[in-house]
Design a protein around this motif. Structure first.
Motif, PDB file in Angstrom:
ATOM      1  N   VAL A   5     -20.337 -59.161  21.100  1.00 32.72           N
ATOM      2  CA  VAL A   5     -21.243 -58.134  20.569  1.00 32.72           C
ATOM      3  C   VAL A   5     -21.507 -57.151  21.709  1.00 32.72           C
ATOM      4  O   VAL A   5     -22.084 -57.518  22.733  1.00 32.72           O
ATOM      5  N   GLN A   7     -23.062 -54.215  23.926  1.00 32.90           N
ATOM      6  CA  GLN A   7     -24.392 -53.629  24.123  1.00 32.90           C
ATOM      7  C   GLN A   7     -24.271 -52.326  24.880  1.00 32.90           C
ATOM      8  O   GLN A   7     -23.804 -52.296  26.020  1.00 32.90           O
ATOM      9  N   SER A  11     -28.647 -49.580  22.186  1.00 35.77           N
ATOM     10  CA  SER A  11     -28.353 -50.464  21.045  1.00 35.77           C
ATOM     11  C   SER A  11     -29.637 -51.215  20.739  1.00 35.77           C
ATOM     12  O   SER A  11     -30.349 -51.619  21.659  1.00 35.77           O
ATOM     13  N   ASP A  14     -28.360 -55.420  18.529  1.00 31.89           N
ATOM     14  CA  ASP A  14     -27.421 -56.309  19.208  1.00 31.89           C
ATOM     15  C   ASP A  14     -27.814 -57.778  19.069  1.00 31.89           C
ATOM     16  O   ASP A  14     -26.985 -58.634  18.798  1.00 31.89           O
ATOM     17  N   ARG A  15     -29.124 -58.064  19.228  1.00 32.09           N
ATOM     18  CA  ARG A  15     -29.553 -59.466  19.161  1.00 32.09           C
ATOM     19  C   ARG A  15     -29.539 -60.003  17.732  1.00 32.09           C
ATOM     20  O   ARG A  15     -29.253 -61.179  17.517  1.00 32.09           O
ATOM     21  N   TYR A  18     -25.932 -60.795  17.173  1.00 31.60           N
ATOM     22  CA  TYR A  18     -25.604 -62.000  17.942  1.00 31.60           C
ATOM     23  C   TYR A  18     -26.100 -63.243  17.205  1.00 31.60           C
ATOM     24  O   TYR A  18     -25.376 -64.220  17.031  1.00 31.60           O
ATOM     25  N   LEU A  31     -23.030 -61.601  24.247  1.00 32.25           N
ATOM     26  CA  LEU A  31     -23.425 -60.207  24.359  1.00 32.25           C
ATOM     27  C   LEU A  31     -22.639 -59.623  25.533  1.00 32.25           C
ATOM     28  O   LEU A  31     -22.603 -60.213  26.608  1.00 32.25           O
ATOM     29  N   HIS A  34     -21.888 -52.751  28.183  1.00 35.19           N
ATOM     30  CA  HIS A  34     -20.903 -51.671  28.035  1.00 35.19           C
ATOM     31  C   HIS A  34     -20.143 -51.348  29.323  1.00 35.19           C
ATOM     32  O   HIS A  34     -19.147 -50.645  29.290  1.00 35.19           O
ATOM     33  N   PRO A  48     -22.957 -52.967  17.476  1.00 38.52           N
ATOM     34  CA  PRO A  48     -24.179 -53.069  16.682  1.00 38.52           C
ATOM     35  C   PRO A  48     -24.835 -51.717  16.430  1.00 38.52           C
ATOM     36  O   PRO A  48     -24.446 -50.691  16.980  1.00 38.52           O
ATOM     37  N   SER A  52     -27.425 -45.529  20.583  1.00 40.76           N
ATOM     38  CA  SER A  52     -26.776 -45.541  21.894  1.00 40.76           C
ATOM     39  C   SER A  52     -26.935 -44.168  22.554  1.00 40.76           C
ATOM     40  O   SER A  52     -26.733 -43.144  21.905  1.00 40.76           O
TER      41      SER A  52
END
Lengths: 221, 80
Positions: A5, A7, A11, A14-15, A18, A31, A34, A48, A52
């Motif tokens: 996933v 990040q 973001s 993301d969690r 995940y 996770l 980037h 996700p 961003s």
């Protein structure tokens, strides 16, 4: 199957993603920040939702130049699975991994609601026989209005690249062309959608339709 | 040199922001306006002079980052 996933700064789903992959789907998941330059060891990548880089310039425009994106382009070219949800979908369109672009909702408002969706018969995994003809998955976006030129739309139709369409009594929530809520690439390994499947996977969520979408994407059904 | 890049929504792409601004102009009494388009201006400075090579690089920058060719057009002005 092991899932990354990604990040990006900004973001914010993301969690959730995940948790959905690790818990209800029971897959191995990490996770991945980037700045990573490799996605070696992963079978699938998930981009996700969120904002961003603050949606600066255009949604997804700056994330596209994050170091991990070069690895992601190679990853996708190798045929591995890539799924972008909401802002992740915008990043994939900006990077050219998916066709089209997402612009401001036609009514200018942010929409956050449970959204009825019609499942299109796209490929052997993603079709109405496996997922059911309709799903209800939350949407939450200000820029989900899918745009592509006429030849591009014709190509999407011809190659069955449309995954999901907005449906239900209230219909199209953002002015998206042909009611498009999600598309895939021609090879069938890169998927993007505005709705948030990761938000409808747990027993305590309003429904578990997101599991069907994620299972189809990961070819688990 | 100073570079000014103008990014505008393509004529064929619906511009909800422009439509909302047009509506606001109408409610202010400017009822003869139409086809409002909202874009953005990006300005920056560059060391060096103008040349065909520079313009080639600038076009690439506009296509790769500053605009999205699927939905936007761009134009620029260069000031020595």
């Amino acid at each position: 199957m092991k899932v990354a996933v990604l990040q990006f700064p900004g973001s914010n789903c993301d969690r959730d993603a995940y948790r959905a992959v690790k818990g209800p789907l029971g897959l191995e998941c990490d996770l991945v920040w980037h700045k990573q330059t490799s996605l070696a060891g992963y079978d699938a990548a998930l981009l996700p939702g969120g904002f961003s880089y603050g949606d600066y310039l255009r949604c997804g425009a700056i994330a596209r130049f994050s170091p991990v994106m070069e690895a992601l382009v190679r990853f996708a070219a190798d045929g591995r699975r890539v799924l972008g949800i909401c802002n992740g979908f915008q990043v994939l369109c900006e990077s050219g991994l998916l066709p089209g672009a997402l612009v401001r909702n036609n009514h200018m408002k942010f929409v956050c609601q449970d959204q009825p969706l019609q499942v299109e018969d796209s490929d052997a995994q993603f079709n109405s026989a496996k997922l059911g003809s309709s799903l209800t998955v939350p949407i939450a976006h200000g820029e989900g209005n899918f745009r592509i030129d006429e030849p591009g739309l014709e190509q999407l139709r011809r190659n069955r690249q449309i995954l999901l369409r907005y449906s239900g009594n209230e219909g199209n929530p953002n002015g998206s062309l042909a009611d498009i809520a999600g598309v895939r690439n021609t090879n069938g390994n890169v998927f993007g959608m505005m709705p948030h499947p990761e938000r409808v996977v747990e027993p305590f969520h309003p429904n578990q339709d997101g599991l069907k979408v994620l299972k189809a994407f990961f070819s688990l059904n | 040199m100073k570079v000014k890049v103008f990014v505008t929504p393509k004529a064929t792409v619906l511009d909800p922001q422009g439509a909302a601004v047009n509506q606001a102009m109408h409610s202010l009494g400017h009822t003869n306006t139409s086809n409002v388009r909202v874009g953005k201006t990006i300005t920056f400075e560059v060391n060096g002079g103008d040349s065909p090579e520079f313009r080639q690089k600038l076009d690439k920058l506009c296509e790769d980052l500053l605009s999205n060719p699927v939905i936007e057009d761009y134009a620029y002005e260069i000031e020595a």
